[in-house]
Enzyme design. Structure first.
Site, mmCIF file in Angstrom:
data_model
loop_
_atom_site.group_PDB
_atom_site.id
_atom_site.type_symbol
_atom_site.label_atom_id
_atom_site.label_comp_id
_atom_site.label_asym_id
_atom_site.label_seq_id
_atom_site.Cartn_x
_atom_site.Cartn_y
_atom_site.Cartn_z
ATOM 1 N N LYS A 22 -30.071 -33.958 -36.165
ATOM 2 C CA LYS A 22 -29.277 -32.746 -35.949
ATOM 3 C C LYS A 22 -28.266 -32.960 -34.820
ATOM 4 O O LYS A 22 -28.581 -33.602 -33.821
ATOM 5 C CB LYS A 22 -30.238 -31.610 -35.581
ATOM 6 C CG LYS A 22 -29.632 -30.239 -35.530
ATOM 7 C CD LYS A 22 -30.665 -29.205 -35.091
ATOM 8 C CE LYS A 22 -31.049 -29.375 -33.638
ATOM 9 N NZ LYS A 22 -31.781 -28.234 -33.067
ATOM 10 N N LYS A 79 -26.842 -30.356 -28.339
ATOM 11 C CA LYS A 79 -26.260 -30.489 -27.008
ATOM 12 C C LYS A 79 -27.107 -31.383 -26.125
ATOM 13 O O LYS A 79 -26.657 -31.837 -25.078
ATOM 14 C CB LYS A 79 -26.027 -29.117 -26.357
ATOM 15 C CG LYS A 79 -27.111 -28.084 -26.510
ATOM 16 C CD LYS A 79 -26.582 -26.671 -26.175
ATOM 17 C CE LYS A 79 -27.415 -25.592 -26.846
ATOM 18 N NZ LYS A 79 -26.764 -24.287 -26.916
ATOM 19 N N LYS A 115 -39.796 -30.495 -28.069
ATOM 20 C CA LYS A 115 -39.307 -30.311 -26.704
ATOM 21 C C LYS A 115 -40.335 -30.716 -25.661
ATOM 22 O O LYS A 115 -39.978 -31.218 -24.598
ATOM 23 C CB LYS A 115 -38.893 -28.855 -26.466
ATOM 24 C CG LYS A 115 -37.570 -28.492 -27.101
ATOM 25 C CD LYS A 115 -36.961 -27.292 -26.407
ATOM 26 C CE LYS A 115 -35.586 -26.961 -26.979
ATOM 27 N NZ LYS A 115 -35.017 -25.773 -26.339
HETATM 28 P P1 TYM Z 1 -29.896 -22.462 -29.913
HETATM 29 O O1 TYM Z 1 -29.342 -21.919 -28.633
HETATM 30 O O2 TYM Z 1 -30.529 -23.789 -29.890
HETATM 31 O O3 TYM Z 1 -28.776 -22.470 -31.014
HETATM 32 C C1 TYM Z 1 -27.969 -21.324 -31.279
HETATM 33 C C2 TYM Z 1 -27.684 -21.213 -32.771
HETATM 34 O O4 TYM Z 1 -26.994 -22.390 -33.219
HETATM 35 C C3 TYM Z 1 -27.668 -22.932 -34.338
HETATM 36 N N1 TYM Z 1 -27.514 -24.404 -34.326
HETATM 37 C C4 TYM Z 1 -27.078 -25.117 -35.361
HETATM 38 N N2 TYM Z 1 -26.679 -24.752 -36.594
HETATM 39 C C5 TYM Z 1 -26.275 -25.736 -37.427
HETATM 40 N N3 TYM Z 1 -26.265 -27.046 -37.086
HETATM 41 C C6 TYM Z 1 -26.655 -27.457 -35.858
HETATM 42 N N4 TYM Z 1 -26.629 -28.756 -35.536
HETATM 43 C C7 TYM Z 1 -27.089 -26.467 -34.931
HETATM 44 N N5 TYM Z 1 -27.532 -26.508 -33.651
HETATM 45 C C8 TYM Z 1 -27.790 -25.241 -33.303
HETATM 46 C C9 TYM Z 1 -29.108 -22.516 -34.172
HETATM 47 O O5 TYM Z 1 -29.817 -22.558 -35.392
HETATM 48 C C10 TYM Z 1 -28.961 -21.115 -33.628
HETATM 49 O O6 TYM Z 1 -28.743 -20.197 -34.672
HETATM 50 N N6 TYM Z 1 -34.215 -19.933 -30.297
HETATM 51 C C11 TYM Z 1 -32.790 -19.863 -30.514
HETATM 52 C C12 TYM Z 1 -32.117 -18.748 -29.729
HETATM 53 C C13 TYM Z 1 -32.722 -17.397 -29.931
HETATM 54 C C14 TYM Z 1 -32.559 -16.550 -31.047
HETATM 55 C C15 TYM Z 1 -33.271 -15.370 -30.745
HETATM 56 C C16 TYM Z 1 -31.907 -16.691 -32.274
HETATM 57 C C17 TYM Z 1 -33.477 -16.723 -29.029
HETATM 58 N N7 TYM Z 1 -33.827 -15.504 -29.514
HETATM 59 C C18 TYM Z 1 -33.342 -14.299 -31.643
HETATM 60 C C19 TYM Z 1 -31.975 -15.615 -33.176
HETATM 61 C C20 TYM Z 1 -32.693 -14.447 -32.866
HETATM 62 C C21 TYM Z 1 -32.157 -21.177 -30.053
HETATM 63 O O7 TYM Z 1 -32.705 -21.892 -29.260
HETATM 64 O O8 TYM Z 1 -30.910 -21.379 -30.540
#
Ligand code: TYM
Length: 334
Positions: A195, A198, A112
């Site tokens: 991957k 968004k 990032k």
């Molecule tokens: P984020 O917002 O990027 O994504 C949310 C969830 O979606 C999953 N994900 C995917 N799974 C499969 N294939 C994909 N292409 C894909 N893109 C996204 C992510 O693995 C995630 O589970 N840091 C985290 C948010 C967060 C969090 C937490 C998660 C903040 N605090 C505490 C768990 C526990 C994030 O940026 O997810």
């Protein structure tokens, strides 16, 4: 007792990756009767600049996405992070426990921040300590996420273990990452080695939860593939990332194994498989997007749900935070 916590950032819309890798599995945990706490991590979103009006809208739309996917805000706790101060407060303590070297190894920060890391926000660097705080503020034991969050969860375990060790306590649990199912890493429709995200500049690379039926069908029809027919077993997908991705998506949407998909479609070409996948995707996703649109008509109701969830979350997190302050030696006299 097990307690599930997970979060999603309200930065941009939801993708099929978020749905299959996270939301759908959040609903399964809830429906299995486990205690479930789900958070819209708005404080994580602002580690890169967000337009305030868009952030508010994206947060409410994400709440609508949770509910439309099957999260019941009565059985689960659903709220936005910034309404529960324990997240930020515990993150500060964890900033003092985690080591610079641990954070420097985080691949998501490197991705990032890009080449100009000196210009990244301090928040983006410290992001994983806030994520650890999200989970540990509830003493959560299980965290369902997609594959890309694995490294952050390992760091959460390291922080909890170091805190326990430094203060000679058994206070924070060592969490179990739950990375399961056929769709823990949904790939781009344009490139099977990237991957689905968004932030990909090409909208054709992803399916958005808000895409209409024609758009979903068109994106899947145009998805990159190779000219071969589908194999009859998983070994046949080893060197075929795009084909494997579409089979995994089908399996996750249909709640069957990739093996079962190949048992049905092995030997058939993409000319037959893609329309079947498009029908399945439209069938599963259209009701969700329709329900999101309906829920977004009543923003006051969404805000009420978030407020109620935040109050319930606060009631769990605050006593844990108080104990944590006491362990660290920070005086509380009111
Ligand atoms: P984020 O917002 O990027 O994504 C949310 C969830 O979606 C999953 N994900 C995917 N799974 C499969 N294939 C994909 N292409 C894909 N893109 C996204 C992510 O693995 C995630 O589970 N840091 C985290 C948010 C967060 C969090 C937490 C998660 C903040 N605090 C505490 C768990 C526990 C994030 O940026 O997810």
């Amino acid at each position: 007792a097990p307690r599930v916590f997970s979060g999603i950032q309200p930065s941009g819309g939801l993708t099929l990756g978020n749905y299959l890798g996270a939301l759908k599995r959040f609903v399964q945990a809830q429906d299995a009767g486990t205690e479930t706490i789900y958070c819209m991590v708005d404080m994580h979103a602002i580690t890169v600049w967000q337009d305030p009006a868009k952030l508010r809208r994206a947060t409410r739309e994400l709440a609508a996405g949770f509910i439309a996917s099957g999260i019941d805000p009565v059985r689960s706790i659903l709220f936005n992070q910034s309404q529960v101060p324990a997240h930020a407060e515990l993150a500060w303590i964890f900033n003092c426990v985690a080591r610079m070297g641990w954070l420097k190894r985080m691949t998501q920060f490197k991705d990032k921040a890009g080449k100009n890391a000196e210009n990244a926000s301090v928040g983006l660097f410290a992001y994983p300590t806030l994520m650890a705080a999200d989970i540990m503020a509830y003493h959560a034991t299980h965290v369902p996420v997609g594959e890309d969050q694995k490294q952050h969860l390992e760091l959460t375990r390291d922080i909890a273990a170091k805190f326990n060790h430094d203060f000679g306590v058994e206070f924070f649990p060592i969490v179990e990452p739950v990375i399961e199912g056929a769709a823990t890493r949904v790939m781009s429709l344009r490139d099977g080695t990237k991957k689905m995200s968004k932030s990909d500049p090409s909208d054709m690379s992803r399916i958005n939860l808000t895409d209409d039926a024609d758009t979903i069908a068109q994106k899947l029809r145009k998805a990159r593939t190779d000219p071969e027919a589908l194999p009859s077993d998983l070994d046949g997908l080893a060197e075929r990332p795009e084909a494997r991705n579409l089979v995994n998506i089908y399996a996750a949407l249909a709640d069957i194994t990739p093996d079962a998909v190949l048992a049905q479609y092995g030997g058939q070409g993409f000319g037959a498989f893609k329309p079947a996948l498009a029908d399945l995707a439209v069938d599963k996703l259209s009701p969700i997007s329709a329900e999101m649109t309906r829920l977004m008509q009543d923003v006051a109701e969404i805000d009420r749900i978030l407020g109620d969830g935040a109050a319930r979350a606060h009631a769990i997190a605050q006593p844990i935070l108080e104990q944590c302050y006491d362990i660290v030696g920070l005086i509380r006299t009111r």
